[in-house]
Design a protein around this motif. Sequence first.
Motif, PDB file in Angstrom:
ATOM      1  N   ALA A  53       0.642   9.551 -13.166  1.00 33.36           N
ATOM      2  CA  ALA A  53       1.318   8.651 -12.357  1.00 33.36           C
ATOM      3  C   ALA A  53       1.040   9.112 -10.900  1.00 33.36           C
ATOM      4  N   SER A  54       1.502  10.554 -10.587  1.00 31.75           N
ATOM      5  CA  SER A  54       1.613  11.074  -9.251  1.00 31.75           C
ATOM      6  C   SER A  54      -0.102  11.417  -8.982  1.00 31.75           C
ATOM      7  N   GLN A  55      -0.903  11.594  -9.803  1.00 24.85           N
ATOM      8  CA  GLN A  55      -2.264  11.831  -9.338  1.00 24.85           C
ATOM      9  C   GLN A  55      -3.058  10.599  -9.180  1.00 24.85           C
ATOM     10  N   GLN A  56      -2.707   9.392  -9.534  1.00 30.40           N
ATOM     11  CA  GLN A  56      -3.234   8.030  -9.094  1.00 30.40           C
ATOM     12  C   GLN A  56      -2.575   7.341  -7.967  1.00 30.40           C
ATOM     13  N   PHE A  57      -1.439   7.953  -7.347  1.00 26.65           N
ATOM     14  CA  PHE A  57      -0.753   7.405  -6.314  1.00 26.65           C
ATOM     15  C   PHE A  57      -1.471   7.014  -4.924  1.00 26.65           C
ATOM     16  N   ASN A  58      -2.279   8.120  -4.615  1.00 28.48           N
ATOM     17  CA  ASN A  58      -3.027   8.129  -3.320  1.00 28.48           C
ATOM     18  C   ASN A  58      -4.136   7.045  -3.661  1.00 28.48           C
ATOM     19  N   ARG A  59      -4.762   6.786  -4.666  1.00 30.00           N
ATOM     20  CA  ARG A  59      -5.999   5.710  -5.045  1.00 30.00           C
ATOM     21  C   ARG A  59      -5.176   4.609  -4.991  1.00 30.00           C
ATOM     22  N   LYS A  60      -4.181   4.351  -5.529  1.00 25.45           N
ATOM     23  CA  LYS A  60      -3.465   3.067  -5.607  1.00 25.45           C
ATOM     24  C   LYS A  60      -3.071   2.364  -4.312  1.00 25.45           C
ATOM     25  N   ALA A  61      -2.256   3.538  -3.448  1.00 26.60           N
ATOM     26  CA  ALA A  61      -1.934   3.263  -2.386  1.00 26.60           C
ATOM     27  C   ALA A  61      -3.012   2.922  -1.149  1.00 26.60           C
ATOM     28  N   GLU A  62      -4.199   3.416  -1.316  1.00 28.70           N
ATOM     29  CA  GLU A  62      -5.460   3.139  -0.768  1.00 28.70           C
ATOM     30  C   GLU A  62      -5.762   1.796  -1.073  1.00 28.70           C
ATOM     31  N   GLU A  63      -5.762   1.394  -2.405  1.00 28.25           N
ATOM     32  CA  GLU A  63      -6.176  -0.015  -2.630  1.00 28.25           C
ATOM     33  C   GLU A  63      -5.022  -0.962  -2.337  1.00 28.25           C
ATOM     34  N   GLY A  64      -3.773  -0.476  -2.229  1.00 30.15           N
ATOM     35  CA  GLY A  64      -2.850  -1.632  -1.619  1.00 30.15           C
ATOM     36  C   GLY A  64      -3.118  -1.846  -0.108  1.00 30.15           C
ATOM     37  N   ARG A  65      -3.424  -0.783   0.489  1.00 33.90           N
ATOM     38  CA  ARG A  65      -3.755  -1.018   1.975  1.00 33.90           C
ATOM     39  C   ARG A  65      -4.941  -1.801   2.176  1.00 33.90           C
ATOM     40  N   ALA A  66      -5.797  -1.788   1.496  1.00 34.18           N
ATOM     41  CA  ALA A  66      -7.068  -2.631   1.455  1.00 34.18           C
ATOM     42  C   ALA A  66      -6.700  -3.949   1.239  1.00 34.18           C
ATOM     43  N   GLN A  67      -5.953  -4.121   0.070  1.00 26.72           N
ATOM     44  CA  GLN A  67      -5.624  -5.623  -0.179  1.00 26.72           C
ATOM     45  C   GLN A  67      -4.697  -6.207   0.897  1.00 26.72           C
ATOM     46  N   ALA A  68      -3.795  -5.485   1.604  1.00 22.89           N
ATOM     47  CA  ALA A  68      -2.950  -5.996   2.672  1.00 22.89           C
ATOM     48  C   ALA A  68      -3.794  -6.175   3.740  1.00 22.89           C
ATOM     49  N   ALA A  69      -4.796  -5.695   4.131  1.00 21.76           N
ATOM     50  CA  ALA A  69      -5.760  -5.754   5.145  1.00 21.76           C
ATOM     51  C   ALA A  69      -6.460  -7.523   4.879  1.00 21.76           C
ATOM     52  N   LEU A  70      -6.623  -7.680   3.803  1.00 19.86           N
ATOM     53  CA  LEU A  70      -7.164  -8.917   3.722  1.00 19.86           C
ATOM     54  C   LEU A  70      -6.259 -10.235   4.338  1.00 19.86           C
ATOM     55  N   GLY A  71      -4.841 -10.004   4.368  1.00 20.30           N
ATOM     56  CA  GLY A  71      -3.877 -10.966   4.874  1.00 20.30           C
ATOM     57  C   GLY A  71      -3.637 -12.305   3.820  1.00 20.30           C
ATOM     58  N   TRP A  72      -4.027 -11.941   2.580  1.00 16.45           N
ATOM     59  CA  TRP A  72      -3.644 -12.952   1.662  1.00 16.45           C
ATOM     60  C   TRP A  72      -2.094 -13.137   1.261  1.00 16.45           C
ATOM     61  N   THR A  73      -1.880 -14.209   0.933  1.00 17.33           N
ATOM     62  CA  THR A  73      -0.286 -14.658   0.664  1.00 17.33           C
ATOM     63  C   THR A  73      -0.293 -15.083  -0.926  1.00 17.33           C
ATOM     64  N   GLY A  74       0.356 -14.489  -1.812  1.00 16.94           N
ATOM     65  CA  GLY A  74       0.549 -15.375  -3.095  1.00 16.94           C
ATOM     66  C   GLY A  74       1.617 -16.173  -3.033  1.00 16.94           C
ATOM     67  N   ASN A  75       1.367 -17.342  -3.659  1.00 19.96           N
ATOM     68  CA  ASN A  75       2.253 -18.359  -3.537  1.00 19.96           C
ATOM     69  C   ASN A  75       2.905 -18.797  -5.102  1.00 19.96           C
ATOM     70  N   LEU A  76       4.071 -18.207  -5.468  1.00 24.51           N
ATOM     71  CA  LEU A  76       4.403 -18.278  -6.944  1.00 24.51           C
ATOM     72  C   LEU A  76       5.875 -19.109  -6.812  1.00 24.51           C
TER      73      LEU A  76
END
Length: 165
Positions: A53-76
């Motif tokens: 999990a610690s080895q995958q952290f940086n990759r997942k953090a980058e994916e999260g930043r790319a997703q946040a840059a889309l500006g999409w909002t989930g409606n639950l």
Amino acid sequence: MSAHSRKSREFTGRHMLFIILGFFGVVIAVNLTMVTLANTSWTGLVVENTYVASQQFNRKAEEGRAQAALGWTGNLTIARSEVRYSLSDATGKPVPLHGVKILFRHPGYEAEDKPVTLVLASAQEFAARAVPKDGVWTIEVDADAGLAEPYRDVRRIMISQGALQ
């Protein structure tokens, strides 16, 4: 010797009994307090292998930043034993989805985890008639929006009387 001289007290078995009962009473009270605090404050964050999990952290953090840059909002929405999910872009327009999967994770007990696959209910809104019992849940939404990776929406929610609070 005067009539008012003090008689020395003896240390008896009764005194030792009170000391032992007091000691163990304090230990048990502290243990019960710690168990109660642990059960009410644990976040439930569990990983099978902390090193991986610690080895995958940086990759997942980058994916999260790319997703946040889309500006999409989930409606639950969760109400009347039904879960609904839709996605909107930064301007508020619906994002076309091809499928939605939700994993309800119980913070304390993995046995209570519940995966739910939503189906298309209306224009760009997916729904399913499956709501877990009342309580605190961590939900992981994977929405297929045609990207290389599913859009991931992770939230901590509270369900009370079958509805999202």
